[in-house]
Design an enzyme around this catalytic site. Structure first.
Site, PDB file in Angstrom:
ATOM      1  N   ASP A 475       0.842  -1.193   0.000  1.00 14.67           N
ATOM      2  CA  ASP A 475       0.000   0.000   0.000  1.00 14.67           C
ATOM      3  C   ASP A 475       0.879   1.245   0.000  1.00 14.67           C
ATOM      4  O   ASP A 475       1.933   1.265   0.628  1.00 14.67           O
ATOM      5  CB  ASP A 475      -0.942   0.006   1.208  1.00 14.67           C
ATOM      6  N   SER A 476       0.448   2.267  -0.731  1.00 11.41           N
ATOM      7  CA  SER A 476       1.144   3.556  -0.803  1.00 11.41           C
ATOM      8  C   SER A 476       2.593   3.369  -1.258  1.00 11.41           C
ATOM      9  O   SER A 476       2.828   2.858  -2.355  1.00 11.41           O
ATOM     10  CB  SER A 476       1.055   4.256   0.557  1.00 11.41           C
ATOM     11  N   ALA A 477       3.564   3.748  -0.427  1.00 11.05           N
ATOM     12  CA  ALA A 477       4.969   3.528  -0.792  1.00 11.05           C
ATOM     13  C   ALA A 477       5.240   2.044  -0.977  1.00 11.05           C
ATOM     14  O   ALA A 477       6.046   1.644  -1.824  1.00 11.05           O
ATOM     15  CB  ALA A 477       5.878   4.101   0.291  1.00 11.05           C
ATOM     16  N   GLY A 479       3.150   0.000  -2.214  1.00 11.60           N
ATOM     17  CA  GLY A 479       2.649  -0.305  -3.550  1.00 11.60           C
ATOM     18  C   GLY A 479       3.704  -0.010  -4.601  1.00 11.60           C
ATOM     19  O   GLY A 479       3.867  -0.762  -5.571  1.00 11.60           O
ATOM     20  N   HIS A 606      -6.402   9.000   1.446  1.00 14.86           N
ATOM     21  CA  HIS A 606      -5.231   8.118   1.356  1.00 14.86           C
ATOM     22  C   HIS A 606      -5.039   7.298   2.637  1.00 14.86           C
ATOM     23  O   HIS A 606      -5.326   7.760   3.732  1.00 14.86           O
ATOM     24  CB  HIS A 606      -3.984   8.968   1.107  1.00 14.86           C
TER      25      HIS A 606
END
Length: 640
Positions: A475-477, A479, A606
């Site tokens: 997820d996020s970074a 990802g 987010h």
């Protein structure tokens, strides 16, 4: 032992130098783009009419900005000399914005030398320019005018709050100036420049599920209650960071912890976020990693049979910045080279009495957390499980946590990974990669690469696990790293994951403007300042080529590599500054005919997978369940 591959420094956001650095790096990529006259669909007359209309709209916008400047001048005349610099800085940014707008109008009218890559009216991306103009006219400037008018009418009582508003607006305007200028040169064939009836959008609509978590007002209130906890953290840390003496700092922390439980922290938090330095961001984002908060959060986690940590040495030749740049220089980085992977430290990994799988913290080694709701049978020790009934696991999930490359760990993401492990019935290997700015790119990527190879090559020697199916999730970074890891496995000829799941991934760190970035100007989770700090921290190695490296920007992965991608599932919220990354990457996978689907959650911001905590958003359970369904779907696809 892990080595620092760049300068051990903490970037500052003062004067937004970091945004200028990132923007300049990104401009290198734009300079390489074709300078052909790329026109929108339709006839030349309609295009010229649109340009003329936009010029008139931009003139109106400049007049609105001048109205704000006049009000600020009036307020300035009422204030003391000691805050003179605040007024001057705000007026400077407003005038800079007017200059950017005037420069755009000059290019569109064919006047003078253009400061942009666009040299002719037909080069200007009028869709992107109008997107920002609309936001400024309908949202930003009216709010600024309203704030200034209210301050003028109620100056004595509102003075302190208005000074904070000025600080916030000044840094917002710096970001607006940068993205407004950048919008001119965005490729006019890019996804968000196309009409929503374009075939690329129609194809995306077919694989996208739009979902609401309930009544909009209730969802917004639930999020505000959750976000308020984060804003209190920002306010507390912002106040205490002014003290260098540790005793005074802790005292201030204690006092502010009580104060902001009573009084509204929002204004102080946004002021702190607007002036934030990297160290402040790291401290705030890592508040959930402190022992006390970890214990509180753990109270909400479901119980799980196996929750252990292992520590490993490197398995293959490390990915270094020198190797990355050498490959980039030779034109090989974005190609499938299938070069032989060289194993290292074999004697350590093959030793039946290996000491590296121990329940003992070793900061010199890479840590992996293993979650499983049944025995995984550690063949070298018995501390994992006392049960004699073992299950052979042939499916695993490799998880890479988010945190902007600078914060968080496998521990803080257990709010959903434990539930995944229990409901999916498979082991989860959650990687604690090295964090920036101490360990800049490509150290984090190398860590997940080493962990992935260890799982492939040595896992079966220590656990009752022989993975026939591997799903990679982030997820996020995380990802970003999950996507880069998948691309790296394809490039290097290593076994490719059987499925890829990404939640709100950060796939393009170049700050190329797309409409969702405007959310960052007022976002309570990842503001424009935090976004900048995260990117500059991760890319802080001076040798990093941010504009052209596909493994720091997976959006740049070649069609050759993307054509080998496994089935991919994504999810994101409509109010996420990274929202457009999800659509753009799904579009890229569609173009190479890959199996890709994604969910877009209405009115969600987010980082939502981590929202289900004590005093969090219980509505997020829907998203966690959807993620489980997506991962199970990927597992089933790999069996067929």
């Amino acid at each position: 032992m892990r080595q620092v591959q760049g300068m051990n420094r903490v970037p500052s956001v003062e004067n937004y130098d970091l945004f200028n650095k990132i923007y300049q790096k990104s401009k290198l990529a734009k300079a390489q783009q074709s300078s052909q006259d790329l026109l929108y669909d339709g006839d030349q007359y309609r295009i010229q009419q649109s340009q003329q209309m936009l010029v008139e709209y931009l003139k109106d916008l400049n007049e609105m900005i001048e109205d704000v400047v006049r009000l600020v001048d009036q307020l300035h005349s009422l204030n003391e000399l000691e805050v003179n610099n605040l007024f001057q800085h705000l007026k400077k940014q407003l005038r800079n914005l007017k200059q950017v707008i005037s420069s755009i109008m000059d290019v569109m009218l064919g006047k003078g030398k253009s400061p942009f890559q666009a040299q002719k009216p037909s080069h200007v991306n009028i869709v992107m320019v109008n997107t920002i103009r609309t936001y400024l006219v309908e949202v930003y400037i009216p709010n600024l005018l309203e704030t200034a008018k209210y301050a003028l009418d109620n100056f004595e009582g509102y003075k302190g709050t208005f000074l904070k508003d000025m600080k916030i607006a000044s840094t917002q305007l710096i970001m607006i100036n940068l993205i407004f200028g950048a919008s001119v040169d965005i490729d006019k064939n890019s996804l968000f420049s196309l009409d929503k009836n374009h075939k690329d959008w129609k194809e995306l609509y077919l694989i996208c599920e739009r979902k609401s978590l309930g009544d909009v007002e209730r969802i917004n209130q639930s999020f505000d209650n959750f976000a308020n906890t984060i804003l209190i953290g920002h306010a507390i840390m912002g106040k205490s960071s002014k003290f260098k003496n540790e005793i005074l700092k802790k005292l201030q922390l204690a006092i502010n912890s009580i104060y902001y439980q009573i009084f509204d922290a929002k204004k102080e938090a946004f002021t702190n976020m607007s002036q934030m330095k990297a160290q402040n961001a790291i401290e705030v984002m890592n508040m959930i990693e402190t022992p006390a908060i970890k214990k509180i959060m753990a109270m909400a986690y479901p119980k799980i049979k196996v929750n252990c940590k292992i520590y490993i040495d490197p398995v293959v030749t490390p990915i270094s910045i020198q190797w990355v740049n050498s490959q980039l220089k030779n034109g090989q980085l974005n190609k499938i080279t299938t070069q032989q992977i060289k194993l290292i430290n074999e004697e350590l990994h093959l030793d039946p009495n290996a000491k590296f799988i121990l329940h003992k913290f070793d900061p010199q080694k890479l840590r992996i957390r293993i979650l499983c709701n049944s025995s995984i049978d550690d063949t070298s020790s018995s501390w994992f499980s006392n049960s004699q009934q073992h299950i052979l696991h042939d499916t695993i999930l490799v998880h890479i946590h988010g945190g902007g490359f600078i914060a968080h760990s496998s521990s803080s993401h257990q709010s959903y990974t434990r539930e995944w492990a229990i409901k999916l019935g498979i082991p989860i290997f959650s990687i604690d990669y090295s964090l920036a700015p101490k360990y800049p790119y490509p150290q984090g990527l190398d860590d997940v690469w080493q962990a992935y190879n260890w799982i492939l090559i040595y896992c079966y020697k220590h656990f009752d696990i022989q993975p026939k199916r591997i799903i990679v999730a982030g997820d996020s970074a995380g990802g970003n790293l999950a996507c880069a890891l998948t691309g790296l496995a394809i490039k290097m000829g290593q076994r490719v994951p059987d499925g890829l799941f990404m939640a709100y991934p950060a796939l393009d760190l170049r700050f190329n403007f797309t409409p969702s970035y405007l959310h960052a100007l007022t976002d309570k989770i990842i503001s424009h300042t935090i976004l900048g700090i995260c990117v500059e921290s991760y890319a802080s190695n001076p040798l990093t080529q941010l504009s052209s490296d596909p493994f720091i920007n997976p959006m740049l992965l070649s069609d050759e590599i993307l054509a080998k991608f496994p089935p991919t599932r994504l999810m994101c919220g409509t109010k996420d500054p990274l929202h457009d990354n999800t659509w753009a990457f799904a579009s890229r996978l569609l173009k190479v005919k890959k199996n890709v689907q994604f969910i877009i959650y209405e009115q969600i911001c987010h980082g939502f997978l981590c929202y289900k905590t004590i005093k969090g958003m219980q509505e997020i359970q829907v998203c966690i369940d959807d993620a489980i369904k997506y991962i199970q779907e990927l597992i089933n696809l790999s069996k067929s």
